[in-house]
Design a protein around this motif. Structure first.
Motif, short mmCIF file in Angstrom:
data_model
loop_
_atom_site.label_atom_id
_atom_site.label_comp_id
_atom_site.label_asym_id
_atom_site.label_seq_id
_atom_site.Cartn_x
_atom_site.Cartn_y
_atom_site.Cartn_z
N ILE A 1 0.84 -1.20 0.00
CA ILE A 1 0.00 0.00 0.00
C ILE A 1 0.88 1.26 0.00
N LEU A 2 1.91 1.27 0.83
CA LEU A 2 2.81 2.42 0.89
C LEU A 2 3.56 2.62 -0.43
N LEU A 3 3.95 1.54 -1.07
CA LEU A 3 4.62 1.66 -2.37
C LEU A 3 3.67 2.19 -3.44
N VAL A 4 2.43 1.75 -3.42
CA VAL A 4 1.45 2.25 -4.38
C VAL A 4 1.22 3.74 -4.17
N VAL A 5 1.10 4.17 -2.91
CA VAL A 5 0.94 5.59 -2.61
C VAL A 5 2.15 6.37 -3.11
N GLU A 6 3.35 5.83 -2.91
CA GLU A 6 4.57 6.50 -3.37
C GLU A 6 4.59 6.62 -4.90
N ILE A 7 4.20 5.58 -5.57
CA ILE A 7 4.17 5.61 -7.04
C ILE A 7 3.17 6.64 -7.54
N LEU A 8 2.04 6.76 -6.86
CA LEU A 8 1.02 7.71 -7.29
C LEU A 8 1.41 9.15 -7.00
N THR A 9 2.15 9.38 -5.92
CA THR A 9 2.47 10.76 -5.54
C THR A 9 3.87 11.19 -5.95
N LEU A 10 4.81 10.28 -6.03
CA LEU A 10 6.21 10.58 -6.37
C LEU A 10 6.78 11.68 -5.48
N GLY A 11 6.39 11.69 -4.22
CA GLY A 11 6.83 12.76 -3.33
C GLY A 11 7.91 12.36 -2.36
N LEU A 12 8.45 11.17 -2.47
CA LEU A 12 9.43 10.65 -1.52
C LEU A 12 8.95 10.83 -0.08
N THR A 13 7.73 10.38 0.17
CA THR A 13 7.19 10.48 1.52
C THR A 13 6.93 9.11 2.15
N THR A 14 6.35 8.20 1.42
CA THR A 14 5.98 6.92 2.02
C THR A 14 6.99 5.81 1.75
N ILE A 15 7.94 6.05 0.88
CA ILE A 15 8.91 5.00 0.54
C ILE A 15 9.71 4.56 1.77
N TRP A 16 9.98 5.50 2.66
CA TRP A 16 10.78 5.19 3.85
C TRP A 16 10.00 4.27 4.79
N PHE A 17 8.72 4.47 4.87
CA PHE A 17 7.88 3.64 5.73
C PHE A 17 7.66 2.26 5.10
N ALA A 18 7.69 2.20 3.79
CA ALA A 18 7.61 0.90 3.11
C ALA A 18 8.84 0.07 3.47
N GLY A 19 10.01 0.71 3.56
CA GLY A 19 11.22 0.01 3.99
C GLY A 19 11.09 -0.49 5.42
N GLY A 20 10.49 0.33 6.27
CA GLY A 20 10.25 -0.09 7.65
C GLY A 20 9.29 -1.26 7.73
N ALA A 21 8.26 -1.25 6.88
CA ALA A 21 7.30 -2.36 6.85
C ALA A 21 7.97 -3.64 6.37
N LEU A 22 8.87 -3.51 5.41
CA LEU A 22 9.60 -4.70 4.93
C LEU A 22 10.47 -5.28 6.05
N ALA A 23 11.16 -4.42 6.79
CA ALA A 23 11.99 -4.89 7.90
C ALA A 23 11.12 -5.56 8.98
N ALA A 24 9.97 -4.96 9.27
CA ALA A 24 9.06 -5.55 10.26
C ALA A 24 8.53 -6.90 9.77
N PHE A 25 8.30 -7.03 8.48
CA PHE A 25 7.86 -8.31 7.90
C PHE A 25 8.92 -9.38 8.12
#
Length: 148
Positions: free
Chosen positions: A12-36
């Motif tokens: 979901i965070l990656l999709v939001v990042e792709i749609l906005t291209l604002g470098l805002t949610t990509i960092w949290f997607a990395g955190g979600a991957l680490a938590a996974f």
């Protein structure tokens, strides 16, 4: 089953990042991957949340400035922004009190006002563009450099 939620969050965070291209949610997607990954290893939810927050914060603080500098290095100023600091030629006397004045820069005529209210700049004077207000250039007389 719980670690799969982190994967869904990451998508979901990656999709939001792709749609906005604002470098805002990509960092949290990395955190979600680490938590996974931590969840797959069998560690509990409190540790997963801690890893998510820590990794997201580390990515945000340390890599965002580098990424924005790298991604924004090829940005160019817009036409108006690029005018500041350039030299123009007065084509119609600039008199702020009479609300008149024109300059030509890069072959384009612009309405112009002096940065000094009392200044009257005659036609043919070289001026420096100090800024833009609306559709008018704010200019000041370009001083000749004295040779030593």
């Amino acid at each position: 089953m719980q670690p799969i939620y982190w994967l869904f969050l990451m998508v979901i965070l990656l999709v939001v990042e792709i749609l906005t291209l604002g470098l805002t949610t990509i960092w949290f997607a990395g955190g979600a991957l680490a938590a996974f990954v931590v969840g797959v290893l069998g560690l509990g939810l409190p540790i997963q949340l801690g890893v998510f927050v820590a990794v997201s914060a580390i990515l945000l603080v340390f890599t965002r400035p580098l990424a924005t500098r790298y991604l924004n290095r090829n940005t160019q100023k817009t036409n108006v922004e690029s005018l500041e600091g350039q030299t123009a030629v007065v084509t119609e006397t600039i008199n702020n009190r009479l609300a008149q004045g024109m300059v030509q820069v890069n072959g384009v005529a612009w309405s112009a006002r002096s940065s000094e209210d009392d200044a009257i700049l005659k036609s043919g004077t070289l001026v420096r563009i100090e800024g833009v207000q609306g559709v008018k250039l704010i200019v000041s007389e370009q001083k000749e450099e004295t040779e030593k």
